[in-house]
Design an enzyme around this catalytic site. Structure first.
Site, short mmCIF file in Angstrom:
data_model
loop_
_atom_site.label_atom_id
_atom_site.label_comp_id
_atom_site.label_asym_id
_atom_site.label_seq_id
_atom_site.Cartn_x
_atom_site.Cartn_y
_atom_site.Cartn_z
N PHE A 224 0.80 -1.23 0.00
CA PHE A 224 0.00 0.00 0.00
C PHE A 224 0.84 1.28 0.00
O PHE A 224 0.35 2.33 0.38
CB PHE A 224 -0.97 0.02 1.19
CG PHE A 224 -1.73 -1.25 1.39
CD1 PHE A 224 -2.60 -1.71 0.41
CD2 PHE A 224 -1.58 -2.01 2.53
CE1 PHE A 224 -3.30 -2.90 0.57
CE2 PHE A 224 -2.28 -3.19 2.71
CZ PHE A 224 -3.14 -3.63 1.72
N ARG A 306 1.29 15.57 -6.31
CA ARG A 306 0.14 14.82 -6.83
C ARG A 306 -1.15 15.33 -6.18
O ARG A 306 -2.20 15.34 -6.83
CB ARG A 306 0.31 13.32 -6.61
CG ARG A 306 -0.78 12.49 -7.27
CD ARG A 306 -0.48 11.00 -7.22
NE ARG A 306 0.43 10.56 -8.27
CZ ARG A 306 0.04 9.99 -9.41
NH1 ARG A 306 -1.25 9.84 -9.67
NH2 ARG A 306 0.92 9.60 -10.29
N ARG A 338 -1.32 4.38 -0.83
CA ARG A 338 -2.26 4.19 -1.94
C ARG A 338 -3.01 5.48 -2.30
O ARG A 338 -3.82 5.99 -1.54
CB ARG A 338 -3.24 3.10 -1.53
CG ARG A 338 -4.03 2.49 -2.66
CD ARG A 338 -4.89 1.36 -2.12
NE ARG A 338 -5.41 0.48 -3.15
CZ ARG A 338 -6.03 -0.67 -2.89
NH1 ARG A 338 -6.19 -1.06 -1.64
NH2 ARG A 338 -6.48 -1.42 -3.88
N THR A 438 4.75 10.87 -11.57
CA THR A 438 4.99 12.25 -11.97
C THR A 438 6.47 12.50 -12.24
O THR A 438 6.81 13.45 -12.96
CB THR A 438 4.49 13.23 -10.90
OG1 THR A 438 5.03 12.86 -9.62
CG2 THR A 438 2.97 13.21 -10.82
N ALA A 507 2.21 3.88 -7.98
CA ALA A 507 1.55 4.77 -8.94
C ALA A 507 0.56 4.03 -9.84
O ALA A 507 0.28 4.48 -10.95
CB ALA A 507 2.58 5.53 -9.79
N GLU A 708 -4.88 2.10 -7.34
CA GLU A 708 -5.17 3.23 -6.46
C GLU A 708 -6.54 3.88 -6.66
O GLU A 708 -7.19 4.25 -5.67
CB GLU A 708 -4.07 4.29 -6.62
CG GLU A 708 -2.73 3.85 -6.11
CD GLU A 708 -1.63 4.84 -6.46
OE1 GLU A 708 -1.04 5.42 -5.54
OE2 GLU A 708 -1.38 5.04 -7.67
#
Length: 783
Positions: A224, A306, A338, A438, A507, A708
């Protein structure tokens, strides 16, 4: 096609081997930490002689014993393996006792003591902002002219949104085994999502090159995000002890110590100012978004980035300003979890839209619909990415229609009119989640595939298995490409000596990246076999000729193994590597502009909840989910991920409360005090369906990521509870319900109880500092 998890039978029979289950050499040693009980202080000394002299103890290690770099921070080198000179949080490792038996190490650690001179501690977000205490520089994202548009907006609201952190509570705790090799080498078995990072950091700690260290991981009992950066701390300590002793060393953390010493989901706080029109359409928005990062940077930079990139969620905001603060506090350094900041960003905008709807006195779904991204217009995110594949209008309409949202909204209102004690609420919230790291360079993967002479295959790729079914999907891809039964393909432990420089399995990109890399290796081998047939037989064969464990060559069908044997005899290589890099993406991390995501995954959930107005307890009554996974690689596994992700999100938002006392010590560090959801928390009625539209991007078989995004579907659960609270006299208007919505929080939102003066909020209701006249204290905690 739905296939069983590749380790399903091993899981249910108890035969699946995790790192803690591995057979150890007879002379293996065991390590146990001593942890600080002080949140911030000067480390004046360690009294370790009594521990060294204890029965069965071999050694006691401190920062001075690290031969290389005393750091396990993967991005910023600010995470010491052992505290050195200064203690930064209660739970920070001070020393490691190494003994013949684990319990002997634990007992000996109790004999040691630490002298710590307390220093003032910053424990919450508000205090950190006031002190300008940040682990990284703040960032700002602006589009349009939000200040001017806010001033011109027909209506305007301001408020705050807060949400707590969350412990990963993986079933298998943090564990590592370090085994010294010849010529100064070191091999580690580590329960990690990021074997390559563990490799590089262990090498640095030992003062050797990366090629002297290898790391393996066959499976984890859950991750996670908690096993992305955190395992390096345990692995580095085990490796240093193994190098010093010349013997294998194992460290396994108990649940309590795991929760005290390792990072969590970031707490977030947002202050907002929003301007909108009479329909609830946002004209402009200004947000201060702050995360509690803990004492070091860890992954807080990309987590906070994010969060900024997902503050829009599914909605077009023409004029927006977001300031992101990354707050340094004297608490454990928070880390990946997550969603990686995405859930916190979405929580902010969903709260804002809910406030707008309640201010206007209309259905929150109507406000959400009017703010959705458009198709061909109103379709550019604040960070400059065009939303090209917007399926949310269709998805929302289908879900609302099939689940009878309008009829249930009327039924909830009727219930609340006649029932004075149990109030009900209903909410529908969407999800738009960007898929890719990212950090652009992480979007790559490798695989190694080998065919043996009997036609069976051994596959290794850079992804790690933590129960999510990644190995099952990748194995199925290889079998599909070569037209053989799945049983002919075997996956080995992820290993840095086989596939190097891997990215973390994170991700939501595991299948996208590693599936494509494995496909590339399989196609390379298939093309070699086809070229061999063309040269030998003068016959062209294509992918469709490999099927059912046989190969169609002109009018003849031969066993796949027969072709492989012939290729071997002709000296054709039957081993191939595969590689994949995600196309189209680019990202300026400083300006927060570009196309960070290859595509978006979408979904929506309707949740109906009930609240007991006398106790504050809540229960989920019904759940309807419609989720977008593209063309599913394995519907059974994908639905399992959706259900599990949703329930983990429900835990974060309703029951999992991290309680820090005024001295900065975590008091909820065991299942007796920290409440994760159980089977009883699953809604009484639940319907989970896949949307079923192929991904327009060229992903593996046009699938979409599923790890996720489903967690954020749980935001509907919180808003259903908020909707029920709003039906009470004390909760009318805009209830101030912060997450997690534990019973005390629900009662406060209803105005039924006063604020608890002794409760510490990580968001900043109170600030804790050490008493100014405090002197040196003996303070450490035992593993």
């Amino acid at each position: 096609m739905s296939r069983p998890h590749e380790s399903a039978e091993l899981h249910v029979s108890g035969a699946a081997l995790y790192t803690d289950d591995l057979a150890l050499p007879a002379h293996t040693l065991h390590g146990a930490y001593g942890l600080s009980e002080v949140a911030h202080g000067r480390l004046c000394g360690l009294e370790l002689e009594a521990a060294r002299q204890a029965r069965d103890v071999v050694d006691v290690l401190t920062a001075a014993d690290v031969p290389g770099v005393n750091n396990y921070g993967g991005i910023v080198a600010d995470d010491p393996i052992f505290a050195d000179g200064e203690v930064h949080y209660a739970g920070q490792p001070l020393f490691l006792v190494v003994a013949h038996e684990r319990e002997a190490a634990r007992r000996a650690a109790r004999l040691a003591s630490a002298r710590i001179e307390p220093l003032p501690a910053i424990l919450d977000i508000r205090a950190a902002i006031a002190a300008e205490s940040f682990v990284l520089p703040s960032k700002r994202l602006v589009r349009g002219d939000p200040d001017a548009e806010l001033a011109r907006a027909p209506q305007r609201l301001s408020g705050s949104v807060g949400m707590g952190g969350q412990d990963h509570f993986y079933l298998e705790g943090q564990v590592a085994v370090a085994l010294p090799q010849e010529d100064g080498g070191m091999h580690l078995w580590s329960s990690t999502q990021h074997p390559s990072e563990v490799q590089h950091l262990v090498a640095a700690a030992l003062g050797v090159a990366s090629h002297a260290v290898s790391v393996s991981c066959r499976r984890m009992g859950g991750g996670f995000g908690g096993k992305e950066s955190q395992p390096a701390m345990i692995a580095c300590a085990a490796a240093v002890a193994a190098r010093r002793s010349g013997r294998p060393v194992k460290i396994r953390l108990d649940r309590d110590i795991d929760m005290l010493a390792t990072g969590k989901r970031h707490d977030f706080l947002a202050d907002y100012d929003v301007g909108f029109d009479g329909d609830g359409r946002i004209r402009a928005l200004s947000v201060m978004l702050a995360s509690r990062c803990g004492y070091s940077a860890d992954l807080s930079g990309p987590v906070s980035d994010r969060a900024v990139c997902h503050l829009d969620n599914a909605y077009f905001i023409p004029h927006v300003a977001i300031v992101s603060h990354r707050c340094r506090t004297n608490t454990v350094s928070n880390t990946a979890f997550r969603g990686f900041g995405g859930p916190q960003g979405m929580m902010v905008i969903e709260h804002i839209l809910d406030d707008i709807a309640r201010h206007l006195g209309c259905d929150p779904l109507a406000v959400r619909r009017v703010n959705l991204y458009g198709i061909g217009e109103r379709n550019v995110t604040p960070y400059g990415q065009i939303v090209e594949d917007n399926i949310l209008p269709d998805l929302l309409e289908q879900l609302a229609s099939e689940a009878d949202y309008a009829g249930r909204r009327r039924a909830v209102a009727e219930w609340n009119e006649r029932e004075p004690v149990i109030k009900r609420g209903l909410a529908l919230t969407p999800v738009k989640f960007g898929i890719s790291f990212t950090k652009t360079s992480y979007n790559q993967a490798g695989a190694l595939l080998q065919i043996y002479r009997d036609g069976t295959m051994l596959l290794n790729h850079g992804g790690t298995e933590m129960g999510q079914g990644l190995h099952t999907k990748v194995l199925d891809i290889v079998a599909r490409e070569l037209g053989v039964p799945n049983a002919w393909v075997r996956i080995t432990a992820t290993d840095t000596s086989k596939v190097p420089n891997t990215s973390a399995t994170a991700a939501s990109s595991g299948s996208d990246l590693n599936g494509k890399a494995a496909q590339d290796a399989a196609r390379t081998l298939r093309e070699r076999l086809a070229a061999f047939v063309r040269e030998r037989d003068g016959v062209e064969i294509g992918p469709e000729d490999f099927d059912g464990g046989r190969v169609q060559i002109g009018a003849n069908s031969i066993p796949f193994a027969e072709l492989v044997e012939a290729a071997y005899r002709a000296r054709i290589s039957l081993s191939a590597t595969g590689f994949y890099r995600t196309p189209k993406i680019h990202w300026d991390m400083d300006r927060l502009m570009g196309r960070p995501f290859y595509y978006f995954a979408y979904g929506a959930a309707i949740v109906e909840a009930a609240v007991d107005t006398l106790t504050g307890e809540s229960r989920l009554l019904a759940l309807d989910i419609l989720h977008d996974v593209g063309h599913s690689l394995n519907p059974a596994i994908d639905i399992g991920q959706i259900e599990g992700g949703f329930m983990q999100g429900v835990g974060w938002l309703t029951s999992e409360q991290l309680y820090f006392d005024s001295d900065g010590a975590l008091r909820t560090h065991a299942p007796s005090t920290y409440k994760i959801p159980t089977a009883r928390d699953w809604p009484e009625r639940a319907e989970v369906r896949l949307f079923g539209r192929p991904n327009p991007e060229e992903t593996i078989y046009r699938s979409k990521a599923v790890g996720e995004p489903p967690l954020m579907l749980a935001i509907a659960a919180l808003h259903a509870i908020r909707d029920a609270v709003a039906a009470t006299p004390g909760g009318a208007g805009r209830p101030r319900l912060m997450a997690p919505a534990v019973p005390e929080a629900v009662l406060r939102a209803m105005g039924a109880v006063c604020e608890l003066s002794e409760e510490r909020s990580p968001l900043g209701d109170t600030m804790g500092t050490t008493s100014p006249d405090a002197t040196e204290q003996t303070a450490f905690r035992l593993i």
